[in-house]
Design an enzyme around this catalytic site. Structure first.
Site, PDB file in Angstrom:
ATOM      1  CG  HIS A 133     -33.713  -6.401  -9.049  1.00  9.99           C
ATOM      2  ND1 HIS A 133     -34.613  -7.373  -8.677  1.00  9.99           N
ATOM      3  CD2 HIS A 133     -34.232  -5.816 -10.146  1.00  9.99           C
ATOM      4  CE1 HIS A 133     -35.639  -7.368  -9.514  1.00  9.99           C
ATOM      5  NE2 HIS A 133     -35.436  -6.440 -10.417  1.00  9.99           N
TER       6      HIS A 133
ATOM      7  CB  SER B 205     -37.452 -13.393 -13.840  1.00  9.71           C
ATOM      8  OG  SER B 205     -38.733 -12.799 -13.946  1.00  9.71           O
TER       9      SER B 205
END
Ligand code: PAF
Length: 281
Positions: free
Chosen positions: A37, A183
């Protein structure tokens, strides 16, 4: 850094930024942020004047037996990571949809296969939430990771088809030191799950290397990749046209190898580029 907790606050913030003639960049997330991210934030940061990150676990994109209730959350840690990445505003609404919300955004064809086939309704939930998020953040550019490759292609299609005034910027997939695609769900993996999860990228990389060495036969590449993969439940391993996500027999255009599988109770996805490079324009 501003913390915005309703769509009204988000719209007021964005309208104010726009009135000053400044450009807004946006990274949508479901939180529990990791370096993948952060890499999306870093990709947009130099391209825009103000950077917004949303943190919202969107119920519309989870099926009835999926992991909505146990999706990991860490609002404090997420805020710290956003601050450190130079984010100007975090949009963390308790609820994103207005009372009586009755709209769905569906992209056809690109959603027929891959995760669209194994998670019915998931990609409609994604396009619906992304349409609303792009509208309330009033953003000029939004970054989506190549980790969710089908999602990225579907969102690009939606933005083109509906002439939404935003540029979709792809962000490269980020891997852990051992090669596992980052993830938020990796937190659930036991040592044995992780060992199995690592076989996914080994299979994909073997297919990529074989293509690099001249193999163009998709059936052969798929059986090569499958031979590496040791998981509890292989959902799919596919090699498709990178633009249309449709079936191909030979590698004669930009292609993508994509995999989804369960290790333990955790669903993992991964993908690599195969063959000629895809043009993002
Ligand atoms: O990729 C995700 O985390 C989600 O699908 C997104 C784009 C934030 C929409 O909820």
């Amino acid at each position: 850094m501003d913390l915005l907790s309703s769509s009204e606050e988000m719209v007021a913030w964005a309208d104010n930024v726009r009135r000053q003639g400044l450009r807004i960049g946006f990274v949508p997330t479901m939180g529990f942020l990791h370096s993948g991210h952060v890499s999306l934030m870093q990709r947009l940061r130099p391209r825009v004047d103000r950077l917004v990150v949303s943190i919202y676990v969107n119920p519309l994109q989870f099926g009835p037996n999926e992991d909505l209730d146990r999706y990991p959350r860490d609002p404090e840690g997420d805020s710290q990571k956003c601050r450190a990445a130079g984010v100007d505003a975090v949009f963390m609404p308790a609820d994103l949809y207005p009372d009586g919300f009755s709209t769905a955004v569906t992209v056809d064809r690109l959603t027929d296969g891959l995760c669209g086939a194994s998670r019915p309704g998931h990609l409609d939930g994604v396009t619906t939430v992304v349409a609303r998020l792009l509208n309330v953040t009033r953003c000029h550019e939004a970054c989506f990771g190549e980790k969710d490759f089908q999602q990225l292609m579907v969102v690009r299609r939606m933005v083109r088809d509906l002439a939404m005034p935003v540029q979709i910027v792809p962000g490269p997939l980020v891997r852990d030191v051992d090669g596992l695609a980052l993830s938020s769900r990796n937190k659930f993996l036991s040592t044995e799950d992780r060992r199995k999860g690592l076989t996914l990228h080994r299979g994909l990389f073997a297919m990529q290397a074989a293509t690099g060495a001249g193999e163009t036969d998709v059936a052969k590449l798929l059986s090569l990749g499958r031979a590496y993969i040791d998981v509890d439940d292989l959902d799919y391993l596919e090699l498709v046209d990178a633009e249309s996500l449709g079936a191909i027999d030979r590698i004669d255009r930009p292609a993508r190898a994509l995999v989804a599988a369960k290790v333990g109770s955790t669903r993992l996805i991964d993908n690599v580029a195969i063959g000629p490079e895809l043009s993002w324009t």
